[in-house]
Design an enzyme around this catalytic site. Structure first.
Site, PDB file in Angstrom:
ATOM      1  N   GLU A 166     -26.043 -11.748  27.245  1.00  0.00           N
ATOM      2  CA  GLU A 166     -24.686 -11.461  27.721  1.00  0.00           C
ATOM      3  C   GLU A 166     -24.771 -10.600  28.975  1.00  0.00           C
ATOM      4  O   GLU A 166     -25.456  -9.559  28.964  1.00  0.00           O
ATOM      5  CB  GLU A 166     -23.893 -10.702  26.655  1.00  0.00           C
ATOM      6  N   ARG A 189     -26.832   1.126  28.460  1.00  0.00           N
ATOM      7  CA  ARG A 189     -26.614   2.072  27.366  1.00  0.00           C
ATOM      8  C   ARG A 189     -27.309   1.652  26.066  1.00  0.00           C
ATOM      9  O   ARG A 189     -27.532   2.463  25.192  1.00  0.00           O
ATOM     10  CB  ARG A 189     -25.126   2.289  27.134  1.00  0.00           C
ATOM     11  N   HIS A 190     -27.563   0.352  25.910  1.00  0.00           N
ATOM     12  CA  HIS A 190     -28.335  -0.045  24.708  1.00  0.00           C
ATOM     13  C   HIS A 190     -29.545  -0.879  25.127  1.00  0.00           C
ATOM     14  O   HIS A 190     -30.653  -0.334  25.257  1.00  0.00           O
ATOM     15  CB  HIS A 190     -27.472  -0.692  23.613  1.00  0.00           C
ATOM     16  N   HIS A 240     -26.855  -7.858  25.031  1.00  0.00           N
ATOM     17  CA  HIS A 240     -25.991  -7.602  26.192  1.00  0.00           C
ATOM     18  C   HIS A 240     -26.671  -6.561  27.070  1.00  0.00           C
ATOM     19  O   HIS A 240     -26.829  -5.406  26.665  1.00  0.00           O
ATOM     20  CB  HIS A 240     -24.639  -7.088  25.681  1.00  0.00           C
ATOM     21  N   GLU A 255     -16.893 -18.711  24.344  1.00  0.00           N
ATOM     22  CA  GLU A 255     -16.925 -17.896  23.132  1.00  0.00           C
ATOM     23  C   GLU A 255     -15.568 -17.223  23.025  1.00  0.00           C
ATOM     24  O   GLU A 255     -15.144 -16.504  23.933  1.00  0.00           O
ATOM     25  CB  GLU A 255     -18.049 -16.854  23.197  1.00  0.00           C
ATOM     26  N   HIS A 310     -16.969 -11.017  17.885  1.00  0.00           N
ATOM     27  CA  HIS A 310     -16.521  -9.646  18.137  1.00  0.00           C
ATOM     28  C   HIS A 310     -15.748  -9.104  16.935  1.00  0.00           C
ATOM     29  O   HIS A 310     -14.743  -9.666  16.526  1.00  0.00           O
ATOM     30  CB  HIS A 310     -15.648  -9.505  19.382  1.00  0.00           C
ATOM     31  N   GLY A 311     -16.278  -8.051  16.370  1.00  0.00           N
ATOM     32  CA  GLY A 311     -15.597  -7.365  15.274  1.00  0.00           C
ATOM     33  C   GLY A 311     -15.659  -8.102  13.946  1.00  0.00           C
ATOM     34  O   GLY A 311     -14.895  -7.783  13.034  1.00  0.00           O
ATOM     35  N   GLY A 322     -22.769  -8.498  15.664  1.00  0.00           N
ATOM     36  CA  GLY A 322     -23.729  -7.426  15.872  1.00  0.00           C
ATOM     37  C   GLY A 322     -23.414  -6.136  15.165  1.00  0.00           C
ATOM     38  O   GLY A 322     -24.050  -5.778  14.171  1.00  0.00           O
ATOM     39  N   HIS A 323     -22.404  -5.431  15.635  1.00  0.00           N
ATOM     40  CA  HIS A 323     -22.196  -4.048  15.222  1.00  0.00           C
ATOM     41  C   HIS A 323     -22.121  -3.892  13.700  1.00  0.00           C
ATOM     42  O   HIS A 323     -22.764  -3.015  13.121  1.00  0.00           O
ATOM     43  CB  HIS A 323     -20.910  -3.505  15.878  1.00  0.00           C
ATOM     44  N   ARG A 346     -32.697   8.860  20.938  1.00  0.00           N
ATOM     45  CA  ARG A 346     -33.832   9.776  20.987  1.00  0.00           C
ATOM     46  C   ARG A 346     -34.795   9.479  22.138  1.00  0.00           C
ATOM     47  O   ARG A 346     -35.748  10.206  22.345  1.00  0.00           O
ATOM     48  CB  ARG A 346     -34.621   9.709  19.664  1.00  0.00           C
ATOM     49  N   ASN A 374     -26.588 -10.165  17.126  1.00  0.00           N
ATOM     50  CA  ASN A 374     -26.605  -9.294  18.300  1.00  0.00           C
ATOM     51  C   ASN A 374     -27.320  -7.989  17.914  1.00  0.00           C
ATOM     52  O   ASN A 374     -26.900  -7.282  16.993  1.00  0.00           O
ATOM     53  CB  ASN A 374     -25.149  -9.031  18.728  1.00  0.00           C
ATOM     54  N   HIS A 407     -27.167  -2.761  19.014  1.00  0.00           N
ATOM     55  CA  HIS A 407     -26.998  -1.421  18.452  1.00  0.00           C
ATOM     56  C   HIS A 407     -28.246  -0.896  17.750  1.00  0.00           C
ATOM     57  O   HIS A 407     -28.291   0.270  17.382  1.00  0.00           O
ATOM     58  CB  HIS A 407     -25.735  -1.356  17.606  1.00  0.00           C
ATOM     59  N   ARG A 454     -26.133  -4.275  29.714  1.00  0.00           N
ATOM     60  CA  ARG A 454     -24.997  -3.678  30.437  1.00  0.00           C
ATOM     61  C   ARG A 454     -25.472  -3.010  31.708  1.00  0.00           C
ATOM     62  O   ARG A 454     -26.624  -2.566  31.804  1.00  0.00           O
ATOM     63  CB  ARG A 454     -24.294  -2.646  29.554  1.00  0.00           C
ATOM     64  N   THR A 503     -16.831  -0.863  24.135  1.00  0.00           N
ATOM     65  CA  THR A 503     -17.380  -2.182  23.830  1.00  0.00           C
ATOM     66  C   THR A 503     -16.615  -3.183  24.696  1.00  0.00           C
ATOM     67  O   THR A 503     -15.748  -2.787  25.463  1.00  0.00           O
ATOM     68  CB  THR A 503     -17.243  -2.486  22.319  1.00  0.00           C
ATOM     69  N   THR A 504     -16.958  -4.453  24.577  1.00  0.00           N
ATOM     70  CA  THR A 504     -16.283  -5.451  25.406  1.00  0.00           C
ATOM     71  C   THR A 504     -14.874  -5.650  24.868  1.00  0.00           C
ATOM     72  O   THR A 504     -14.664  -6.358  23.893  1.00  0.00           O
ATOM     73  CB  THR A 504     -17.091  -6.770  25.387  1.00  0.00           C
TER      74      THR A 504
END
Ligand code: PXP
Length: 250
Positions: free
Chosen positions: A73, A52-53, A46, A154, A194-195, A216-217, A21, A10, A13, A48, A103-104
């Site tokens: 996503e 935001r990303h 994702h 998932e 996730h996580g 991802g993160h 920036r 993912n 980020h 959104r 986050t989700t």
């Protein structure tokens, strides 16, 4: 013979840092190309509602430039459905989305939202897109997914990843294992994510009926220290090692 375990990277980020920036750097498409070289089997992004990303032009560029399957996503909204149908990525994962969340945070309530979700699953499926639902590892959510006609779920691994004391970690892992086994019995392909991090990925990777992890993160954060190539390769190696082990790694 163990089933192969795919890694979906993912890249959201990378876009988070870029957007801080407002310019083009760092480019999430470049990260996706690098992820492919490092051993990713797919790219996840994702889009959104608040952008935001990942932004719309990232989706166009990902579709044009990456050789790997894209897992897009989205929330179940008209706007996102139209975008997904326009791009026709390999897969769409329907996720819950609240504007104020960081986050989700939880899984989709597939059971409670059955009537709302049905048309999304049907229209995306009819367009040849593989649809998955991001749900908590609960049997009733799996039943709802199958009744909606989704081929894939998932499992949200956030509660497992956040658990701290060993008994809670074990309880969450047992829940994931039971849900993944049940998914197989009712005919659902099972992914998880996730996580996930280096220190917690192996037990999830060793669940035999889970065939894809989306991460991802942690990978993007770790890339600050070791480079994206290094962080993905290390994750891949841990997943492969867990997959080959005879019993659940600790
Ligand atoms: N899977 C889904 C459906 C997600 O929404 C996310 C990120 O929000 C992930 C996997 C990856 O989670 P993480 O960034 O914590 O690795």
């Amino acid at each position: 013979m163990n089933r192969p375990l795919r890694l979906g990277v993912n890249i959201d980020h990378v876009a988070t840092v870029r957007n801080a920036r407002g310019g083009p750097h760092p480019d999430p498409v470049r990260a996706a190309l690098l992820a492919a070289e490092a051993g990713a089997d797919g790219i996840t992004a994702h889009l959104r509602e608040d952008r935001r990303h990942i932004i719309d032009s990232d989706i166009s560029r990902l579709m044009e430039q990456i050789g790997l399957p894209l897992n897009l996503e989205i929330a179940a909204t008209e706007e996102m459905l139209a975008i997904a149908l326009r791009h026709r990525p390999h897969a769409v994962c329907i996720v819950p989305e609240r504007r104020e969340e960081r986050t989700t945070e939880g899984g989709l309530d597939a059971m409670g939202q059955r009537d709302h979700l049905r048309r999304y699953v049907e229209e995306l499926g009819a367009a040849g897109i593989r649809v998955s639902l991001f749900i908590a590892p609960d049997p009733e959510q799996l039943d709802a997914a199958i009744s909606l006609g989704a081929p894939v779920v998932e499992l949200h691994t956030g509660s497992y990843a956040d658990a701290e004391d060993p008994a809670a970690v074990k309880a969450e892992l047992d829940r994931l294992e039971a849900a993944a086994a049940y998914a197989e019995t009712i005919g659902l392909e099972c992914h998880a994510g996730h996580g996930l991090r280096f220190d917690n990925v192996m037990p999830v990777a060793s669940i035999p009926t889970v065939v894809e992890l989306n991460i991802g993160h942690f990978l993007i954060g770790e890339a600050i220290f070791t480079g994206l190539d290094g962080s993905i390769r290390q994750m891949r190696a841990l997943m492969d090692r867990a997959r080959m082990a005879e019993s659940r790694p600790v």
